[in-house]
Structure formats: C-alpha cells, structure tokens
Design a protein around this motif. Structure first.
Motif, mmCIF file in Angstrom:
data_model
loop_
_atom_site.group_PDB
_atom_site.id
_atom_site.type_symbol
_atom_site.label_atom_id
_atom_site.label_comp_id
_atom_site.label_asym_id
_atom_site.label_seq_id
_atom_site.Cartn_x
_atom_site.Cartn_y
_atom_site.Cartn_z
ATOM 1 N N GLU A 62 29.151 38.906 22.159
ATOM 2 C CA GLU A 62 29.495 38.463 20.808
ATOM 3 C C GLU A 62 30.826 37.731 20.731
ATOM 4 O O GLU A 62 31.143 37.158 19.699
ATOM 5 N N GLY A 63 31.609 37.765 21.787
ATOM 6 C CA GLY A 63 32.922 37.133 21.771
ATOM 7 C C GLY A 63 32.871 35.710 22.284
ATOM 8 O O GLY A 63 31.831 35.049 22.273
ATOM 9 N N ALA A 64 34.010 35.235 22.740
ATOM 10 C CA ALA A 64 34.127 33.907 23.343
ATOM 11 C C ALA A 64 35.299 33.933 24.309
ATOM 12 O O ALA A 64 36.231 34.718 24.148
ATOM 13 N N LEU A 65 35.245 33.084 25.320
ATOM 14 C CA LEU A 65 36.381 32.896 26.217
ATOM 15 C C LEU A 65 37.210 31.750 25.648
ATOM 16 O O LEU A 65 36.669 30.701 25.303
ATOM 17 N N PRO A 85 26.278 20.826 29.099
ATOM 18 C CA PRO A 85 25.971 20.568 27.688
ATOM 19 C C PRO A 85 27.179 20.902 26.795
ATOM 20 O O PRO A 85 27.826 21.931 26.970
ATOM 21 N N ILE A 86 27.456 20.024 25.864
ATOM 22 C CA ILE A 86 28.552 20.232 24.917
ATOM 23 C C ILE A 86 27.964 20.885 23.672
ATOM 24 O O ILE A 86 27.052 20.339 23.040
ATOM 25 N N ILE A 102 31.812 24.831 24.700
ATOM 26 C CA ILE A 102 30.733 24.765 25.680
ATOM 27 C C ILE A 102 30.210 26.195 25.835
ATOM 28 O O ILE A 102 30.646 27.095 25.112
ATOM 29 N N ALA A 103 29.294 26.416 26.766
ATOM 30 C CA ALA A 103 28.797 27.766 27.048
ATOM 31 C C ALA A 103 28.541 27.879 28.543
ATOM 32 O O ALA A 103 28.232 26.893 29.204
ATOM 33 N N ASP A 104 28.673 29.098 29.061
ATOM 34 C CA ASP A 104 28.372 29.306 30.476
ATOM 35 C C ASP A 104 26.853 29.416 30.639
ATOM 36 O O ASP A 104 26.110 29.365 29.650
ATOM 37 N N PRO A 105 26.354 29.562 31.873
ATOM 38 C CA PRO A 105 24.901 29.599 32.078
ATOM 39 C C PRO A 105 24.175 30.727 31.333
ATOM 40 O O PRO A 105 22.985 30.632 31.070
ATOM 41 N N ILE A 110 32.494 29.325 25.316
ATOM 42 C CA ILE A 110 33.795 29.023 25.911
ATOM 43 C C ILE A 110 34.458 27.979 25.023
ATOM 44 O O ILE A 110 33.891 26.919 24.773
ATOM 45 N N VAL A 111 35.648 28.314 24.544
ATOM 46 C CA VAL A 111 36.421 27.395 23.722
ATOM 47 C C VAL A 111 37.531 26.828 24.592
ATOM 48 O O VAL A 111 38.397 27.570 25.066
ATOM 49 N N LEU A 112 37.500 25.525 24.837
ATOM 50 C CA LEU A 112 38.578 24.861 25.561
ATOM 51 C C LEU A 112 39.532 24.317 24.505
ATOM 52 O O LEU A 112 39.107 23.615 23.584
#
Length: 126
Positions: A62-65, A85-86, A102-105, A110-112
């Motif tokens: 449920e979180g994000a990096l 993929p963006i 973006i997202a991992d596999p 993931i928030v850059l």
C-alpha cells in the motif's frame, strides 16, 4: 527507543526480475548480498530484495518508494529508453517537488523526486 538504521524489505514474486529491475534498470549499487537476498543502496536508505520471510500469499504493498534524483526529466527519458512504463509523467507538483511515478515489476509504486534549489527541503530554515 533509539533507531540506528532502517531499510525497506521487498518480497517480490520473481526474485531475478526484481534484481534486474533494481540493479540494472534503476542502476542501484549493491550494498550486500547474502543467501536469499540482495540489499541495494538507495541514497540514504537501503532496499532489500528478499526470497525469505514471506507467507507465499499474494501481497499488495500500500505504500510507495520515494527516491530522490538529481534530474527527474533526464531520469524519465532514460527509463523510457529502457522500456520502463511511466505511470505518471514528470511534472512539478503544487508542493514544489518535481515527481515522476513508475512501478517495479510487482507494481510497487516508485516516486522519483527532484527537489528544486529553492524548495524548503533544500534550505536550512533555522
């Protein structure tokens, strides 16, 4: 309680695919490898990709990096050339940060983030 260090532990559905994504696609350097896992440097943090400790049940994170980069627009261009993929294109948010999603596999968000020079996170407000 005194916290000395911390890390995020991920238990991917496909360990090898996750290693390729974090190591080769994102280019994170390896901090440590051990039987059953690999730990990557992620700025002032660590991301551990582990094959152990899971319940074998499908999981939903449920979180994000949140990973800070120097130039989020260059990062977006680089990721596009690698076929990542963006989820949401790079743009400046109302709170002043420039973010790319973006997202991992496994679909972990993931928030850059690029922090502008004039943002409060960059200035010493004391």
């Amino acid at each position: 309680m005194e916290i000395l260090a911390g890390r995020t532990i991920l238990r991917p559905s496909d360990y090898d695919v996750a290693l390729e994504f974090y190591g080769d696609v994102l280019g994170l350097a390896i901090y440590r490898e051990y039987p059953g896992g690999t730990v990557f440097f992620a700025g002032q943090s660590l991301i551990e990709v582990a094959t152990h400790g899971g319940s074998a049940r499908p999981q939903h994170f449920e979180g994000a990096l949140w990973l800070q980069v120097r130039d989020v627009y260059n990062a977006e261009a680089e990721l596009v050339t690698k076929g990542v993929p963006i989820v949401r294109g790079a743009r400046q948010e109302p709170w002043g940060l420039h973010e790319l999603w973006i997202a991992d596999p496994d679909g972990i968000p993931i928030v850059l983030v690029q922090i502008p020079a004039d943002h409060p996170l960059r200035r010493d407000t004391r």
